[in-house]
Design a protein around this motif. Structure first.
Motif, PDB file in Angstrom:
ATOM      1  N   THR A  35      -8.553   5.628   6.337  1.00  0.00           N
ATOM      2  CA  THR A  35      -9.836   5.446   5.645  1.00  0.00           C
ATOM      3  C   THR A  35      -9.838   6.069   4.256  1.00  0.00           C
ATOM      4  N   LEU A  36      -8.871   6.927   3.978  1.00  0.00           N
ATOM      5  CA  LEU A  36      -8.785   7.562   2.665  1.00  0.00           C
ATOM      6  C   LEU A  36      -7.728   6.910   1.780  1.00  0.00           C
ATOM      7  N   THR A  37      -7.224   5.741   2.211  1.00  0.00           N
ATOM      8  CA  THR A  37      -6.179   5.053   1.458  1.00  0.00           C
ATOM      9  C   THR A  37      -6.656   3.679   1.008  1.00  0.00           C
ATOM     10  N   GLU A  38      -5.905   3.093   0.092  1.00  0.00           N
ATOM     11  CA  GLU A  38      -6.115   1.697  -0.285  1.00  0.00           C
ATOM     12  C   GLU A  38      -4.760   1.019  -0.403  1.00  0.00           C
ATOM     13  N   GLU A  39      -4.736  -0.281  -0.147  1.00  0.00           N
ATOM     14  CA  GLU A  39      -3.488  -1.038  -0.189  1.00  0.00           C
ATOM     15  C   GLU A  39      -3.122  -1.361  -1.619  1.00  0.00           C
ATOM     16  N   LEU A  40      -1.859  -1.116  -1.975  1.00  0.00           N
ATOM     17  CA  LEU A  40      -1.323  -1.506  -3.278  1.00  0.00           C
ATOM     18  C   LEU A  40      -0.534  -2.800  -3.166  1.00  0.00           C
ATOM     19  N   THR A  41       0.343  -2.847  -2.167  1.00  0.00           N
ATOM     20  CA  THR A  41       1.162  -4.024  -1.870  1.00  0.00           C
ATOM     21  C   THR A  41       1.235  -4.086  -0.343  1.00  0.00           C
ATOM     22  N   PRO A  42       1.849  -5.124   0.207  1.00  0.00           N
ATOM     23  CA  PRO A  42       1.983  -5.146   1.665  1.00  0.00           C
ATOM     24  C   PRO A  42       2.755  -3.947   2.234  1.00  0.00           C
ATOM     25  N   HIS A  43       3.541  -3.261   1.404  1.00  0.00           N
ATOM     26  CA  HIS A  43       4.343  -2.144   1.893  1.00  0.00           C
ATOM     27  C   HIS A  43       3.917  -0.780   1.357  1.00  0.00           C
ATOM     28  N   LEU A  44       3.022  -0.753   0.398  1.00  0.00           N
ATOM     29  CA  LEU A  44       2.605   0.508  -0.212  1.00  0.00           C
ATOM     30  C   LEU A  44       1.098   0.706  -0.141  1.00  0.00           C
ATOM     31  N   ARG A  45       0.717   1.954   0.080  1.00  0.00           N
ATOM     32  CA  ARG A  45      -0.684   2.367   0.008  1.00  0.00           C
ATOM     33  C   ARG A  45      -0.759   3.514  -0.984  1.00  0.00           C
ATOM     34  N   PRO A  55      -7.652   9.165 -12.467  1.00  0.00           N
ATOM     35  CA  PRO A  55      -7.369   9.408 -11.051  1.00  0.00           C
ATOM     36  C   PRO A  55      -7.928  10.739 -10.544  1.00  0.00           C
ATOM     37  N   ARG A  56      -8.370  10.696  -9.322  1.00  0.00           N
ATOM     38  CA  ARG A  56      -8.764  11.910  -8.602  1.00  0.00           C
ATOM     39  C   ARG A  56      -8.719  11.555  -7.121  1.00  0.00           C
ATOM     40  N   CYS A  57      -7.875  12.249  -6.394  1.00  0.00           N
ATOM     41  CA  CYS A  57      -7.721  11.974  -4.971  1.00  0.00           C
ATOM     42  C   CYS A  57      -9.023  12.256  -4.238  1.00  0.00           C
ATOM     43  N   VAL A  58      -9.396  11.344  -3.373  1.00  0.00           N
ATOM     44  CA  VAL A  58     -10.619  11.481  -2.588  1.00  0.00           C
ATOM     45  C   VAL A  58     -10.573  12.697  -1.661  1.00  0.00           C
ATOM     46  N   ALA A  59      -9.393  13.178  -1.340  1.00  0.00           N
ATOM     47  CA  ALA A  59      -9.259  14.328  -0.447  1.00  0.00           C
ATOM     48  C   ALA A  59      -9.347  15.669  -1.173  1.00  0.00           C
ATOM     49  N   LEU A  60      -9.436  15.635  -2.503  1.00  0.00           N
ATOM     50  CA  LEU A  60      -9.525  16.875  -3.264  1.00  0.00           C
ATOM     51  C   LEU A  60     -10.960  17.366  -3.317  1.00  0.00           C
TER      52      LEU A  60
END
Length: 103
Positions: A35-45, A55-60
């Motif tokens: 839930t804290l990630t987003e898809e970049l490609t079919p193999h990368l998040r 940028p700022r990580c949602v977990a920070l």
């Protein structure tokens, strides 16, 4: 996490944190909360919030350069586990935030 990281957080608000999709907890053996990630490609998040111009990580949690903490520290993805306080990327992020002078 070192004390310097807990009073900095610059890398978490400078770089995109991308990683192999299977590190997320919707894959067998994954540990990063999907839930804290987003898809970049079919193999990368990436960590949500790090794929943007500011940028700022949602977990920070906290204020960069003040008291900060990662809400998912034990479950953080591999790029975060590879951070070495004081290395070139760390210093570059600190410089961008005005937290350290150039070396």
């Amino acid at each position: 996490m070192s004390d310097s990281c807990q009073s900095c957080g610059a890398c978490c608000a400078t770089f995109r944190v991308s990683f192999y999709w299977a590190e997320a907890d919707d894959a067998p053996g994954g540990h990063v909360p999907v839930t804290l990630t987003e898809e970049l490609t079919p193999h990368l998040r990436c960590m949500r919030g790090t794929h943007s111009r500011a940028p700022r990580c949602v977990a920070l949690d906290g204020e960069v350069g003040g008291a900060v903490a990662c809400r998912i520290y034990p479950q953080r993805p591999s790029p975060c586990r590879e951070v070495i306080p004081g290395d070139e990327r760390c210093r570059r992020a600190q410089e961008l935030w005005g937290l350290a002078g150039p070396n």
